[in-house]
Design an enzyme around this catalytic site. Structure first.
Site, PDB file in Angstrom:
ATOM      1  N   GLY A 154      49.347  71.549  26.987  1.00  0.00           N
ATOM      2  CA  GLY A 154      50.475  71.584  27.808  1.00  0.00           C
ATOM      3  C   GLY A 154      50.253  70.822  28.879  1.00  0.00           C
ATOM      4  O   GLY A 154      49.618  69.702  28.933  1.00  0.00           O
ATOM      5  N   ARG A 155      50.376  71.446  30.329  1.00  0.00           N
ATOM      6  CA  ARG A 155      50.058  70.757  31.554  1.00  0.00           C
ATOM      7  C   ARG A 155      48.769  70.136  31.494  1.00  0.00           C
ATOM      8  O   ARG A 155      48.271  68.903  31.837  1.00  0.00           O
ATOM      9  CB  ARG A 155      50.337  71.570  32.818  1.00  0.00           C
ATOM     10  CG  ARG A 155      52.139  71.678  32.787  1.00  0.00           C
ATOM     11  CD  ARG A 155      52.353  72.678  33.815  1.00  0.00           C
ATOM     12  NE  ARG A 155      51.840  74.144  33.507  1.00  0.00           N
ATOM     13  CZ  ARG A 155      52.609  74.991  33.278  1.00  0.00           C
ATOM     14  NH1 ARG A 155      54.060  74.833  33.218  1.00  0.00           N
ATOM     15  NH2 ARG A 155      52.303  76.254  32.963  1.00  0.00           N
ATOM     16  N   ILE A 156      47.680  71.114  31.599  1.00  0.00           N
ATOM     17  CA  ILE A 156      46.371  70.641  31.724  1.00  0.00           C
ATOM     18  C   ILE A 156      45.705  69.792  30.645  1.00  0.00           C
ATOM     19  O   ILE A 156      44.911  68.755  30.928  1.00  0.00           O
ATOM     20  CB  ILE A 156      45.359  72.056  32.000  1.00  0.00           C
ATOM     21  CG1 ILE A 156      46.120  72.872  33.108  1.00  0.00           C
ATOM     22  CG2 ILE A 156      43.990  71.463  32.292  1.00  0.00           C
ATOM     23  CD1 ILE A 156      45.323  74.118  33.520  1.00  0.00           C
ATOM     24  N   THR A 235      38.073  75.651  29.206  1.00  0.00           N
ATOM     25  CA  THR A 235      38.423  75.838  30.589  1.00  0.00           C
ATOM     26  C   THR A 235      39.477  76.736  30.698  1.00  0.00           C
ATOM     27  O   THR A 235      40.005  76.839  31.850  1.00  0.00           O
ATOM     28  CB  THR A 235      38.487  74.594  31.341  1.00  0.00           C
ATOM     29  OG1 THR A 235      39.620  73.743  30.763  1.00  0.00           O
ATOM     30  CG2 THR A 235      37.432  73.553  31.377  1.00  0.00           C
ATOM     31  N   ARG A 237      40.621  80.379  28.867  1.00  0.00           N
ATOM     32  CA  ARG A 237      40.090  81.667  29.002  1.00  0.00           C
ATOM     33  C   ARG A 237      38.915  81.904  28.062  1.00  0.00           C
ATOM     34  O   ARG A 237      39.133  81.608  26.828  1.00  0.00           O
ATOM     35  CB  ARG A 237      41.066  82.596  28.730  1.00  0.00           C
ATOM     36  CG  ARG A 237      42.334  82.734  29.905  1.00  0.00           C
ATOM     37  CD  ARG A 237      41.729  83.246  31.133  1.00  0.00           C
ATOM     38  NE  ARG A 237      42.763  83.437  32.142  1.00  0.00           N
ATOM     39  CZ  ARG A 237      43.057  82.514  33.066  1.00  0.00           C
ATOM     40  NH1 ARG A 237      42.105  81.378  33.288  1.00  0.00           N
ATOM     41  NH2 ARG A 237      43.869  82.906  33.995  1.00  0.00           N
ATOM     42  N   GLU A 266      33.313  87.974  32.515  1.00  0.00           N
ATOM     43  CA  GLU A 266      33.209  87.184  33.520  1.00  0.00           C
ATOM     44  C   GLU A 266      32.669  88.034  34.553  1.00  0.00           C
ATOM     45  O   GLU A 266      33.479  89.084  34.634  1.00  0.00           O
ATOM     46  CB  GLU A 266      34.318  86.416  34.075  1.00  0.00           C
ATOM     47  CG  GLU A 266      34.591  85.232  33.156  1.00  0.00           C
ATOM     48  CD  GLU A 266      35.624  84.137  33.734  1.00  0.00           C
ATOM     49  OE1 GLU A 266      36.022  84.524  34.764  1.00  0.00           O
ATOM     50  OE2 GLU A 266      36.095  83.366  32.707  1.00  0.00           O
ATOM     51  N   HIS A 285      33.923  79.571  36.580  1.00  0.00           N
ATOM     52  CA  HIS A 285      35.416  79.799  36.605  1.00  0.00           C
ATOM     53  C   HIS A 285      35.858  78.965  37.747  1.00  0.00           C
ATOM     54  O   HIS A 285      36.451  79.560  38.555  1.00  0.00           O
ATOM     55  CB  HIS A 285      35.944  80.926  36.521  1.00  0.00           C
ATOM     56  CG  HIS A 285      37.404  81.096  35.924  1.00  0.00           C
ATOM     57  ND1 HIS A 285      37.857  82.138  35.340  1.00  0.00           N
ATOM     58  CD2 HIS A 285      38.400  80.531  36.539  1.00  0.00           C
ATOM     59  CE1 HIS A 285      39.131  82.060  35.087  1.00  0.00           C
ATOM     60  NE2 HIS A 285      39.487  81.017  35.647  1.00  0.00           N
TER      61      HIS A 285
HETATM   62  N1  LIG Z   1      39.438  77.345  34.384  1.00  0.00           N
HETATM   63  C1  LIG Z   1      40.389  77.697  35.170  1.00  0.00           C
HETATM   64  O1  LIG Z   1      40.054  77.685  36.635  1.00  0.00           O
HETATM   65  C2  LIG Z   1      41.840  77.271  34.955  1.00  0.00           C
HETATM   66  C3  LIG Z   1      42.718  76.891  35.758  1.00  0.00           C
HETATM   67  C4  LIG Z   1      43.759  76.798  35.382  1.00  0.00           C
HETATM   68  C5  LIG Z   1      44.627  77.192  34.229  1.00  0.00           C
HETATM   69  N2  LIG Z   1      43.705  77.823  33.164  1.00  0.00           N
HETATM   70  C6  LIG Z   1      44.003  78.445  32.026  1.00  0.00           C
HETATM   71  O2  LIG Z   1      44.587  77.135  31.356  1.00  0.00           O
HETATM   72  C7  LIG Z   1      45.660  77.677  30.668  1.00  0.00           C
HETATM   73  C8  LIG Z   1      46.619  76.394  30.395  1.00  0.00           C
HETATM   74  O3  LIG Z   1      47.377  76.210  31.655  1.00  0.00           O
HETATM   75  P1  LIG Z   1      48.497  75.077  31.631  1.00  0.00           P
HETATM   76  O4  LIG Z   1      49.031  75.022  32.916  1.00  0.00           O
HETATM   77  O5  LIG Z   1      48.329  73.869  31.027  1.00  0.00           O
HETATM   78  O6  LIG Z   1      49.481  75.853  30.533  1.00  0.00           O
HETATM   79  P2  LIG Z   1      50.694  75.204  29.659  1.00  0.00           P
HETATM   80  O7  LIG Z   1      51.615  76.487  29.550  1.00  0.00           O
HETATM   81  O8  LIG Z   1      51.187  73.840  30.112  1.00  0.00           O
HETATM   82  O9  LIG Z   1      49.838  74.958  28.267  1.00  0.00           O
HETATM   83  C9  LIG Z   1      49.389  75.726  27.366  1.00  0.00           C
HETATM   84  C10 LIG Z   1      49.819  75.162  25.969  1.00  0.00           C
HETATM   85  O10 LIG Z   1      49.135  76.173  25.115  1.00  0.00           O
HETATM   86  C11 LIG Z   1      49.964  76.076  24.128  1.00  0.00           C
HETATM   87  N3  LIG Z   1      49.859  77.445  23.168  1.00  0.00           N
HETATM   88  C12 LIG Z   1      50.015  78.620  23.656  1.00  0.00           C
HETATM   89  N4  LIG Z   1      49.691  79.438  22.540  1.00  0.00           N
HETATM   90  C13 LIG Z   1      49.223  78.532  21.450  1.00  0.00           C
HETATM   91  C14 LIG Z   1      49.000  78.874  20.236  1.00  0.00           C
HETATM   92  N5  LIG Z   1      48.723  80.196  19.474  1.00  0.00           N
HETATM   93  N6  LIG Z   1      48.575  77.907  19.407  1.00  0.00           N
HETATM   94  C15 LIG Z   1      48.611  76.432  19.956  1.00  0.00           C
HETATM   95  N7  LIG Z   1      49.100  76.349  21.091  1.00  0.00           N
HETATM   96  C16 LIG Z   1      49.364  77.244  21.967  1.00  0.00           C
HETATM   97  C17 LIG Z   1      51.394  76.096  24.619  1.00  0.00           C
HETATM   98  O11 LIG Z   1      52.605  75.819  23.602  1.00  0.00           O
HETATM   99  C18 LIG Z   1      51.255  75.197  25.707  1.00  0.00           C
HETATM  100  O12 LIG Z   1      51.494  73.861  25.271  1.00  0.00           O
HETATM  101  C19 LIG Z   1      46.256  78.777  31.434  1.00  0.00           C
HETATM  102  O13 LIG Z   1      46.835  79.653  30.829  1.00  0.00           O
HETATM  103  C20 LIG Z   1      45.024  79.404  32.167  1.00  0.00           C
HETATM  104  O14 LIG Z   1      44.706  80.371  31.279  1.00  0.00           O
HETATM  105  C21 LIG Z   1      42.042  78.078  33.841  1.00  0.00           C
HETATM  106  O1  LIG Z   2      44.861  80.674  35.535  1.00  0.00           O
HETATM  107  C1  LIG Z   2      44.357  80.161  36.438  1.00  0.00           C
HETATM  108  O2  LIG Z   2      45.159  79.458  37.484  1.00  0.00           O
HETATM  109  C2  LIG Z   2      42.969  79.872  36.873  1.00  0.00           C
HETATM  110  O3  LIG Z   2      42.137  80.518  35.688  1.00  0.00           O
HETATM  111  C3  LIG Z   2      42.444  80.592  38.111  1.00  0.00           C
HETATM  112  O4  LIG Z   2      42.465  79.755  39.124  1.00  0.00           O
END
Ligand SMILES: NC(=O)c1ccc[n+]([C@@H]2O[C@H](COP(=O)([O-])OP(=O)(O)OC[C@H]3O[C@@H](n4cnc5c(N)ncnc54)[C@H](O)[C@@H]3O)[C@@H](O)[C@H]2O)c1
Ligand SMILES: O=C(O)[C@H](O)CO
Length: 326
Positions: A154-156, A235, A237, A266, A285
């Site tokens: 997705g985005r990240i 990075t 969950r 955590e 985190h």
């Molecule tokens: N470490 C940190 O501090 C931190 C920071 C930001 C986000 N995150 C985590 O990163 C995750 C992703 O963020 P994002 O903005 O990229 O989200 P996003 O929704 O843009 O991307 C998530 C992707 O995962 C895919 N997905 C979901 N379930 C799936 C499955 N069962 N099988 C295959 N693909 C699947 C979705 O289709 C999507 O493309 C967040 O949900 C959050 O938990 C962690």
């Molecule tokens: O999901 C998120 O945005 C992160 O894990 C917390 O910063």
């Protein structure tokens, strides 16, 4: 209109709320709420600006159905019972996009530090174990030209793929719920099955959200299908990988190394065996933990609360169904 800020946020954003006429109630710095405390304190407020830590479960929404809106300062909302929030008719917002670059940086940092054992080596100096010249054994590996597999593009995931492609000329393969055409066009990402992702990747980086489908997806069976030379990065969950199985996979040599910004539970206990392995780096985190990103996240959260106060829809609402119910 009273808003509870459950965890400290940059001052500028709290000021912005006050400018909009909110009465701001801030938690003491570093406070970890029990569900009961949070539920009780929310009785006296109209809005909640909430950062992960304390789950907002069905019981919370039953007792706090008077809340007019909850703005999360995170993109992930697996700690919130969205069905219960919707039933209580409370709109919930999150913070997409603004944290993607900072979090992708941490994934790349983990890839680099694990592949070169940099974190472990730096700690050897601190422990007085540097014996002159460079090391001749327990060598690192290179990322250049290797294959990066992304679980949840997705985005990240895309922000990481761009870095890996441009800086390290890595080939990108991915497994997702849906094909990501933008990523296929932009970084030549190739969609593969989950098993192929495991078999072909030199580095696997997790970027899916946590759900019943992704929980424990990286378990002993998955680690055994990966290359023995593979590096596992998470990075997203901590519950997406099984930590006992990950530890065993590293000890048994099923995979080569691991970099985690998220753990289960955590915080991770200092006695955790992962922390003493030369091929592992664990961070607490910190994906979004920069001044720039946290400011953008809290401003986004604040703008969502302002929208509700002004009778508008939250721009980043995650349960848009609430607006059909009103
Ligand atoms: N470490 C940190 O501090 C931190 C920071 C930001 C986000 N995150 C985590 O990163 C995750 C992703 O963020 P994002 O903005 O990229 O989200 P996003 O929704 O843009 O991307 C998530 C992707 O995962 C895919 N997905 C979901 N379930 C799936 C499955 N069962 N099988 C295959 N693909 C699947 C979705 O289709 C999507 O493309 C967040 O949900 C959050 O938990 C962690
Ligand atoms: O999901 C998120 O945005 C992160 O894990 C917390 O910063």
């Amino acid at each position: 209109m009273k808003v509870l800020i459950s965890r400290n946020i940059p001052d500028t954003t709290a000021v912005r709320l006050m400018e909009e006429g909110f009465e701001v109630i801030t938690a003491e710095k570093g406070k970890i709420w029990t569900s009961e405390e949070l539920t009780k304190t929310c009785q006296n407020v109209d809005f909640l600006l909430h950062r992960g830590g304390t789950a907002l479960d069905a019981n919370f929404f039953q007792n706090c159905s008077h809340l007019k809106g909850i703005a999360l300062t995170s993109v992930g909302y697996n700690h919130v019972d969205i069905t219960a929030a919707t039933k209580a008719c409370i709109p919930i917002s999150n913070t997409p996009d603004v944290l993607s670059e900072a979090t992708a940086d941490i994934a790349l940092l983990l890839m680099l530090t694990v592949s070169r054992k940099a974190f472990f080596r730096a700690n050897q100096i601190i422990r007085g174990e540097w014996q002159g010249l460079g090391s001749t054994d327990d060598l690192g590996v290179e990322l250049y030209g290797k294959t990066l597999g992304i679980f949840g593009l997705g985005r990240i995931g895309l922000a990481l793929a761009r870095r890996a492609k441009v800086i390290y000329g890595m080939d990108i393969i991915y497994y997702n719920r849906h094909r990501n055409v933008e990523a296929e066009r932009e970084v030549d990402a190739v969609y593969v099955s989950f098993d192929k992702l495991l078999e072909k990747s030199d580095v696997i980086s997790i970027h899916a959200n946590l759900s019943s489908e992704t929980k424990d997806r990286f378990n002993a069976t998955a680690f055994k299908k990966m290359k023995k030379s593979a590096i596992f990065i998470n990075t997203a969950r901590g519950k997406i990988h099984n930590e006992v199985d990950l530890t065993e996979a590293l000890v048994n040599g099923d995979i080569w190394g691991a970099g985690l910004d998220v753990t289960n539970p955590e915080p991770m206990l200092p006695s955790n065996p992962l922390l003493s392995m030369s091929n592992v780096c664990v961070l607490p985190h910190i994906g979004s933990a920069t001044v720039e990103t946290r400011t953008k996240m809290t401003l986004m959260a604040v703008n969502n609360l302002i929208a509700v106060k002004n009778g508008k829809k939250m721009p980043q609402v995650v349960n848009a169904e609430v607006y059909k119910m009103k």
